[in-house]
Structure formats: structure tokens, C-alpha cells
Design an enzyme around this catalytic site. Structure first.
Site, short mmCIF file in Angstrom:
data_model
loop_
_atom_site.label_atom_id
_atom_site.label_comp_id
_atom_site.label_asym_id
_atom_site.label_seq_id
_atom_site.Cartn_x
_atom_site.Cartn_y
_atom_site.Cartn_z
N ASN A 106 2.82 -0.23 9.32
CA ASN A 106 3.03 0.60 8.13
C ASN A 106 2.22 1.88 8.13
O ASN A 106 2.67 2.89 7.57
CB ASN A 106 2.70 -0.19 6.87
CG ASN A 106 3.67 -1.32 6.60
OD1 ASN A 106 4.55 -1.58 7.40
ND2 ASN A 106 3.50 -1.99 5.48
N SER A 137 5.82 4.16 -0.60
CA SER A 137 6.29 3.21 -1.61
C SER A 137 5.71 3.62 -2.96
O SER A 137 4.69 4.32 -3.02
CB SER A 137 5.83 1.79 -1.26
OG SER A 137 6.01 0.90 -2.35
N TYR A 150 -0.37 -4.36 1.80
CA TYR A 150 0.79 -3.45 1.82
C TYR A 150 0.48 -2.19 1.02
O TYR A 150 0.77 -1.07 1.48
CB TYR A 150 2.01 -4.17 1.25
CG TYR A 150 3.26 -3.34 1.18
CD1 TYR A 150 4.06 -3.16 2.30
CD2 TYR A 150 3.65 -2.74 -0.01
CE1 TYR A 150 5.22 -2.41 2.24
CE2 TYR A 150 4.81 -1.98 -0.09
CZ TYR A 150 5.59 -1.82 1.04
OH TYR A 150 6.75 -1.06 0.97
N LYS A 154 0.30 1.84 2.30
CA LYS A 154 1.12 2.91 1.72
C LYS A 154 0.27 4.02 1.10
O LYS A 154 0.65 5.19 1.14
CB LYS A 154 2.10 2.33 0.71
CG LYS A 154 3.14 1.39 1.33
CD LYS A 154 3.93 2.09 2.42
CE LYS A 154 5.03 1.21 3.00
NZ LYS A 154 5.81 1.89 4.04
#
Length: 252
Positions: A106, A137, A150, A154
């Protein structure tokens, strides 16, 4: 930006948002579309090619955890196209039990893909300029505790992309940078999360309002392509409920 006859690289083009975005790009008349993804999908390649028979649609394998492989994939794509006009970094995973892999794909994958593309696009080094679009995101703007790793990845994408959009660099490279922050989008990744609930802890806080505004992959793709056509260097965009709006960071 008029997309007709442009050359596009889409990293993660077989994913939910990616595949729909590739369809939209072909409908806009792009000349070349290179899909860089971990596995080949000949059925999707065929579907995309049928949308625009004049375009050259091709696949190159990429492993976002392997820096050398990333460089080779972009070089191969550049050899096929001759130049990049648009590069979209759209790959990502969401599994809080795989911390290192999440950060590698990511965040580090986006960083290395961006630099691999920039090396070939930089006008000061013989390139033709263009635009690099990094997909982040909504949780890259407003943290959500259920997916802490996560979210961290981001946030990193947002900071990295905004840093590279500095006007000082843009004046030399002629490469602009756009950050895309979708809200919850109905994709296979989201569907699998509902089944597995692989969260940071074994319990989830209530969903914030922005994560309740679901949209289809088709709606997200349409907004993404609109942003590519209209957005200015350094801009950050929220894609939610089928709408597109610019996000402005508060002044420090």
C-alpha cells in the site's frame, strides 16, 4: 486533460475500481493502456480490448513487494508505449494481520512505482511530463481504528503524493500529482472484509459517517476519470456516494 490518444499505465487494473476505471479510460479514447498487476486476467483484457479496438491493451506482471521487478515492469511498459501520459497507482490490500505486507504494497509499492514512472516521465530528464494519480482512501484523511495499519499506509500515500506535487518540482518535471481518496466502494475486497472481519482488534468501533456512504465501483471509476481530466497538481479528492469533491487541508 483530453484523454483521447493518451498513453495510460494502471497499476492494479484488474481490481474492482481499477477494472471499471480502465473501461472508462478506453471509452474516452486512450491510445495505449498498460495494466500492471500481480496476475494476468485474459478475460478482462478481452473485455477491455472490445471497448476500444483501436487501442493497444496489454498486461505486464508486477510484484509491488520487489523493487527490481517494479523497475523492470515500468521499463517494459515504456518500451511498448514509448511514453507515459498518465500513471495510476491503484493496488492495495486490507488485512490487519499482515502488517508488513500491507505497508509494502500500500505504501512502499506506491512510492517505488511512482519513482519508477517519474524517472521515465520527468521532462528535465528527457521525458514528456504527464500526471501520476495515487489512490489512497478516505481513511487517509480521517483515521478509523478498526483498520489502523491500513489507515497508516494511506496516510503515508497522502503525504508522499502531496510532497511530490510541490510547485518547485513540478516546474522542472512537468509531472503533476493527484491524490484520490475513495470512501467505501463495493468491491471484492470490501465483500471479503465483511466475511472475514480481519480488523486491528477483535472488536470494531462504530463506522464513521463517511464510511457509511457506499458507492459502486462504476461510480468511483467515473469520478476518478473526471478527476484525471480536470484536477490540478497537488489536489486531493474525496470520492463518495458517486460524487467528487476536492479536499482542502487546513492551514497550519
Amino acid at each position: 486533460m483530453d484523454l483521447k490518444n493518451k498513453n495510460v499505465i494502471y497499476v492494479g487494473g484488474f481490481g474492482g475500481i481499477g477494472f471499471c476505471s480502465c473501461k472508462c479510460l478506453l471509452e474516452q479514447g486512450v491510445a495505449n493502456l498498460g495494466i500492471l498487476d500481480v496476475f494476468e486476467d485474459n478475460e478482462k483484457i478481452g473485455t477491455l480490448q472490445a471497448l476500444n479496438k483501436a487501442a493497444n491493451v496489454f498486461y505486464i506482471k508486477i510484484d509491488l513487494t520487489d523493487v527490481d521487478n517494479i523497475e523492470h515492469a515500468f521499463t517494459a511498459a515504456h518500451d511498448t508505449m514509448g511514453r507515459f501520459d498518465i500513471v495510476v497507482n491503484g493496488s492495495g490490500i486490507m488485512n490487519e494481520h499482515e502488517i508488513e505486507r500491507t505497508i509494502k504494497i500500500n505504501l512502499l509499492g506506491v512510492i517505488y512505482s511512482t519513482f519508477a514512472a517519474l524517472r521515465l516521465m520527468d521532462k528535465s530528464k528527457g521525458g514528456h511530463g504527464g500526471v501520476i494519480v495515487n489512490i489512497s482512501s478516505i481513511v487517509g484523511l480521517d483515521a478509523y481504528g478498526a483498520y489502523a495499519t491500513y489507515t497508516a499506509s494511506k496516510y503515508g500515500v497522502n503525504g508522499f503524493t502531496r510532497a511530490l506535487s510541490d510547485p518547485y518540482y513540478y516546474s522542472q518535471t512537468d509531472v503533476s500529482f493527484i491524490t484520490i481518496c475513495p470512501s467505501t466502494t463495493e468491491t471484492a475486497m470490501i465483500a471479503s472484509l465483511r466475511m472475514d472481519a480481519v480488523t486491528t482488534f477483535d472488536r470494531m468501533p462504530p463506522l464513521p459517517k463517511l464510511l457509511c456512504n457506499n458507492q459502486s465501483a462504476e461510480e468511483c471509476a467515473h469520478s476518478l476519470v473526471t478527476a484525471i481530466k480536470t484536477a490540478k497538481n497537488g489536489s486531493v479528492w474525496i470520492l463518495t456516494s458517486g460524487t467528487l469533491r476536492e479536499y482542502n487541508y487546513p492551514d497550519i
